[in-house]
Write a protein that holds these residues in place. Sequence first.
Motif, mmCIF file in Angstrom:
data_model
loop_
_atom_site.group_PDB
_atom_site.id
_atom_site.type_symbol
_atom_site.label_atom_id
_atom_site.label_comp_id
_atom_site.label_asym_id
_atom_site.label_seq_id
_atom_site.Cartn_x
_atom_site.Cartn_y
_atom_site.Cartn_z
ATOM 1 N N ILE A 86 1.349 5.237 -5.653
ATOM 2 C CA ILE A 86 -0.003 5.789 -5.460
ATOM 3 C C ILE A 86 -0.156 7.023 -6.329
ATOM 4 C CG2 ILE A 86 -1.546 6.906 -3.799
ATOM 5 C CD1 ILE A 86 -0.304 5.203 -1.615
ATOM 6 N N TRP A 87 -1.324 7.151 -6.957
ATOM 7 C CA TRP A 87 -1.646 8.330 -7.748
ATOM 8 C C TRP A 87 -2.796 9.084 -7.076
ATOM 9 C CZ3 TRP A 87 0.383 10.184 -12.466
ATOM 10 C CH2 TRP A 87 1.447 9.426 -12.975
ATOM 11 N N CYS A 88 -2.721 10.409 -7.168
ATOM 12 C CA CYS A 88 -3.744 11.248 -6.548
ATOM 13 C C CYS A 88 -3.910 12.529 -7.363
ATOM 14 C CB CYS A 88 -3.334 11.578 -5.110
ATOM 15 S SG CYS A 88 -4.472 12.683 -4.239
ATOM 16 N N PHE A 107 -7.301 7.916 -3.689
ATOM 17 C CA PHE A 107 -6.082 7.318 -4.195
ATOM 18 C C PHE A 107 -6.356 6.217 -5.213
ATOM 19 C CE2 PHE A 107 -5.145 8.469 0.313
ATOM 20 C CZ PHE A 107 -4.284 9.527 0.046
ATOM 21 N N ARG A 111 -4.083 2.975 -6.877
ATOM 22 C CA ARG A 111 -2.827 2.242 -6.670
ATOM 23 C C ARG A 111 -2.286 1.684 -7.978
ATOM 24 N NH1 ARG A 111 -1.652 -2.188 -1.888
ATOM 25 N NH2 ARG A 111 0.292 -3.037 -2.765
ATOM 26 N N THR A 138 -1.829 12.005 1.876
ATOM 27 C CA THR A 138 -1.049 10.776 1.686
ATOM 28 C C THR A 138 -1.603 9.728 2.650
ATOM 29 O OG1 THR A 138 0.664 11.109 3.360
ATOM 30 C CG2 THR A 138 0.965 12.221 1.232
ATOM 31 N N GLN A 194 4.505 8.453 -4.268
ATOM 32 C CA GLN A 194 3.168 8.988 -4.569
ATOM 33 C C GLN A 194 3.307 10.032 -5.670
ATOM 34 O OE1 GLN A 194 0.460 9.934 -1.400
ATOM 35 N NE2 GLN A 194 -0.444 11.650 -2.513
#
Length: 383
Positions: free
Chosen positions: A278-280, A271, A273, A299, A336
């Motif tokens: 949140i980016w993934c 992840f 932040r 997540t 997210q």
Amino acid sequence: MAEKRDYYEVLGVSKGCSDDELKKAYRKLAKQYHPDLNPGDKEAEAKFKEANEAYEVLSDSDKRARYDQFGHAGVDPNFGAGGGGFSGAGFGDLNDIFSNIFGGGGFGFGGGASQARNPNGPIRGNSVNTTITLTFMEAAKGCKKEITVKRLQTCKDCGGSGAAAGTEPVTCPDCGGSGRVTVQQRTPFGVMQAVRTCSRCAGKGKIVKDPCKTCAGKGRVRITKKLEVTIPAGIDHGQTFALRGQGDEGINGGPAGDLNITVIMEEDSLFVRDGYDIWCDVPITYTQAALGDEITVPTIDGKVKYDVPEGTQPGTVFRLRNKGVPYVNGKGRGDQYVKVIVEVPTSLSSKQKDMLREFEESMSEKNYNKRQGFFDKLKSFFE
């Protein structure tokens, strides 16, 4: 004789300014134009005197009211309004300001040093600053951590007096127990009295002749203490939170300072932040992108399922609402964002390559919107 400038204009404040704004403006000008900082500068001397006069009137609520109603005539005795002009009265605030500017006492114009604070009165302890390292998940979800801090605490052997058992501090002969000494100084405005911290007793008003061996006469000792800290969910890298009363203990019964804890958050392998979001990145196969598929997305609350639509392009971003970081001490949370990474297969066998070539031959330009658009632009460019 030149006409006096408006006092508010002199200090650079508005007519409805607060007392704090007034004092701040005067403090800035007093430091800028003070004669000690501008020796021989007549213009600075004049501006310093002008600022003093303006502040002396505007810092007094009664004089300020008369000035607001009648202008300079309301505070100048030559106009018969009474109340006095720039007489030097009401310089308690000026002494406080000069004390802050020049670090050790105020100035009395023509005599009369400002009244000293009680050197043996309660003094608040200093705040202590430290850092704590958290993982991404600890910062996002909140946790309890044990930390070790160093702080000053009242010496138990002398009770904070600094004197050895059976003895007591004695009154300083230089300042008579006031903690400050007065030095007279001639200036263009007359005799000024600089009230400074007594160097012999360091402002305490008392001298320890037989110091306590435990604290070396300081009255406090530095100790190492372990504390359990509750980390609020959602705290971010670089943010600071305080534990009230966990800093240095005060002097003479004063309250303790605070413990300020700054967060250092480690990077995470999955992840990234962005505030409370949140980016993934999630890799999928070429076939999944082309045909669509149900994929598993990580997540901070665990795994969730997401349906990737048919024809998903590389770099597509989709959002999972309320799957981000909780707001610190508040309701709700961020989102997210999942970025799709289409992975091109490698190490193909001969059979797989033949199958791909056969598949490609079955395709037409209508199956590739971006490719078709690119070649249309390219053709137009060269025409």
